[in-house]
Design a protein around this motif. Structure first.
Motif, short mmCIF file in Angstrom:
data_model
loop_
_atom_site.label_atom_id
_atom_site.label_comp_id
_atom_site.label_asym_id
_atom_site.label_seq_id
_atom_site.Cartn_x
_atom_site.Cartn_y
_atom_site.Cartn_z
N THR A 126 41.56 66.55 80.51
CA THR A 126 41.50 65.89 79.20
C THR A 126 42.21 66.67 78.10
O THR A 126 42.55 66.09 77.06
N ASP A 127 42.42 67.97 78.30
CA ASP A 127 42.97 68.82 77.24
C ASP A 127 43.96 69.81 77.83
O ASP A 127 43.78 70.28 78.97
N LEU A 128 44.97 70.15 77.04
CA LEU A 128 45.96 71.13 77.45
C LEU A 128 46.42 71.92 76.25
O LEU A 128 46.87 71.33 75.26
N TYR A 129 46.29 73.23 76.32
CA TYR A 129 46.68 74.11 75.22
C TYR A 129 46.04 73.71 73.90
O TYR A 129 46.66 73.72 72.84
N GLY A 130 44.77 73.30 73.97
CA GLY A 130 44.05 72.94 72.76
C GLY A 130 44.38 71.55 72.24
O GLY A 130 43.84 71.15 71.20
N GLN A 131 45.24 70.81 72.93
CA GLN A 131 45.60 69.47 72.51
C GLN A 131 44.93 68.44 73.42
O GLN A 131 44.91 68.61 74.64
N HIS A 132 44.41 67.39 72.81
CA HIS A 132 43.75 66.35 73.60
C HIS A 132 44.77 65.40 74.18
O HIS A 132 45.73 65.01 73.49
N LEU A 133 44.62 65.03 75.45
CA LEU A 133 45.52 64.07 76.08
C LEU A 133 45.15 62.67 75.61
O LEU A 133 44.04 62.19 75.88
N HIS A 134 46.06 62.02 74.94
CA HIS A 134 45.82 60.69 74.40
C HIS A 134 45.43 59.74 75.53
O HIS A 134 46.12 59.63 76.54
N GLY A 135 44.30 59.07 75.35
CA GLY A 135 43.82 58.12 76.34
C GLY A 135 42.67 58.62 77.19
O GLY A 135 42.09 57.84 77.96
N MET A 136 42.31 59.90 77.09
CA MET A 136 41.27 60.46 77.94
C MET A 136 39.98 60.68 77.16
O MET A 136 39.99 61.12 76.01
N VAL A 141 32.92 66.85 76.62
CA VAL A 141 33.34 67.87 77.58
C VAL A 141 34.85 67.88 77.60
O VAL A 141 35.50 66.82 77.66
N TYR A 142 35.43 69.08 77.55
CA TYR A 142 36.88 69.23 77.51
C TYR A 142 37.33 69.89 78.80
O TYR A 142 36.99 71.05 79.06
N VAL A 143 38.08 69.16 79.61
CA VAL A 143 38.49 69.64 80.92
C VAL A 143 39.93 70.11 80.84
O VAL A 143 40.85 69.32 80.59
N HIS A 144 40.13 71.40 81.07
CA HIS A 144 41.46 72.00 81.03
C HIS A 144 42.01 72.10 82.45
O HIS A 144 41.26 72.17 83.42
N PRO A 145 43.33 72.12 82.61
CA PRO A 145 43.90 72.13 83.95
C PRO A 145 43.71 73.47 84.66
O PRO A 145 43.61 74.52 84.03
N LEU A 146 43.67 73.40 85.97
CA LEU A 146 43.75 74.59 86.80
C LEU A 146 45.14 75.22 86.63
O LEU A 146 46.09 74.54 86.26
#
Length: 359
Positions: free
Chosen positions: A104-114, A136-141
């Motif tokens: 849902t999130d990458l580098y502190g930015q929210h993925l639009h649509g999630m 809940v904010y899910v960051h990538p492996l």
């Protein structure tokens, strides 16, 4: 957060509940911890059970076109409790995040649509209250992050992300949905491709990367979809030139599609460098020194079928609200749509808990 509808479910003077997460940020395969804090009301309450569940919104196709609120993972916290008048209890819990949990999130930015949240359910004498959602904010492996980095480095533009109900043919998939991260094609591929959709199917050893290409049609031919399927080991996150590998994946898939339709057949090369060395236990990830030496990479072009269930959702043309250039600045930012605070993200859930599904 304290349940807003507690009085409606249990009557005046009923117990109140506040769920607190140790940290709302997590990653697939890690533990999401917290505690459920109970405060007794004006009379004793017999609590049948308390559970916490991960909830997200999934797109539906076909006759049920639209979207649905889906609880896809549930953990019991307690059962058979008697909460005395005015008593305070704190019940710890741990939720093991499924490996296939969408990002849902990458580098502190929210993925639009999630959207993603943790919902606490309390049952008192048969009356069930599904409480508010804690974000809940899910960051990538790491290996997922490197692959997403590579798309930005190659010049792809992020469009949007969503969850589609169904299963990917040939993949060992445990959740009832899969995530699609959509990109507008980078200039060097734009002559043959309009858009690319990226899907991760993750387990404790690595990720299967499924790419779907919306091909650009010629003057006398319509556009077609083509597909590529590849594998990346967790242990290789910091050992490969991912931009070069993603470029190879894309060109293999597109060349394979062209060869297939030219009548030449397609037998993509398979590269192997040994078995993955990533430990099966989730606790082995997320610690200092993650990414132990080990080489486990294989590339498998797969221009054939993609999804087992219908996959005919309508294409969305043009740069939507989530379209932001995914250019990497020093490998540390992708330009995903950001600026969305938790309240805005969770407006997408709406007040429709009566119509949600359980995965």
């Amino acid at each position: 957060m304290v349940f807003k509808k507690m009085l409606g479910a249990f009557g005046v003077g009923g117990p109140s509940v506040d769920t607190v997460l140790s940290s709302p940020s997590t990653r697939p395969g890690l533990v999401l911890g917290g505690q459920v804090n109970l405060t007794g009301g004006s009379h004793d309450a017999e609590i049948d059970h308390i559970t916490v569940g991960l909830v997200t919104r999934v797109e539906l196709d076909g006759a049920e076109e639209g979207d649905a609120l889906v609880e896809f993972h549930r953990v019991g916290v307690a059962s058979g409790l008697v909460l005395r008048e005015g008593q305070q209890l704190s019940l710890p819990f741990q939720v093991m995040m499924p490996w296939e949990t969408p990002v849902t999130d990458l580098y502190g930015q929210h993925l639009h649509g999630m959207t993603m949240g943790l919902r606490t359910e309390v049952a008192v004498r048969g009356a069930v209250d599904k409480g508010d959602l804690d974000p809940v904010y899910v960051h990538p492996l790491p290996v997922q992050e490197r692959i997403l980095d590579a798309f930005g480095q190659l010049g792809f533009q992020f469009k949007a992300a969503d969850l589609e109900r169904g299963h990917i043919a040939g993949a060992h998939q445990t959740l009832p949905f899969y995530q699609e991260i959509e990109y507008y094609a980078a200039p060097q591929y734009a002559h043959g491709v309009n858009e690319v959709e990226l899907t991760f199917v993750t387990n404790e050893h690595g990720v299967d990367v499924v790419l779907e290409f919306d091909k650009r049609g010629g003057l006398f031919t319509g556009g077609h979809d083509s597909f590529g399927r590849y594998h990346a080991a967790h242990a290789d996150a910091d050992h490969l030139d991912w931009a070069a590998h993603v470029d190879t994946w894309i060109r293999q898939a597109l060349d394979g599609y062209q060869n297939l339709h030219a009548g030449h057949g397609y037998n993509p090369p398979v590269q192997g460098y040994g078995a993955p060395s990533y430990p099966a236990a989730p606790a082995g990830y997320g610690q200092p020194g993650y990414g132990a030496p080990g080489y486990g990479y294989a590339a498998h072009g797969h221009p054939g079928g993609h999804y087992q269930e219908e996959h005919h959702h309508e294409r969305r043309e043009g740069p939507g609200m989530g379209a932001i250039a995914a250019g990497v600045v020093g490998g540390a930012a992708l330009g995903f749509a950001g600026g969305m605070v938790a309240d805005e993200v969770f407006d997408a859930f709406g007040d429709d808990e009566g119509g949600d599904e359980e995965g």
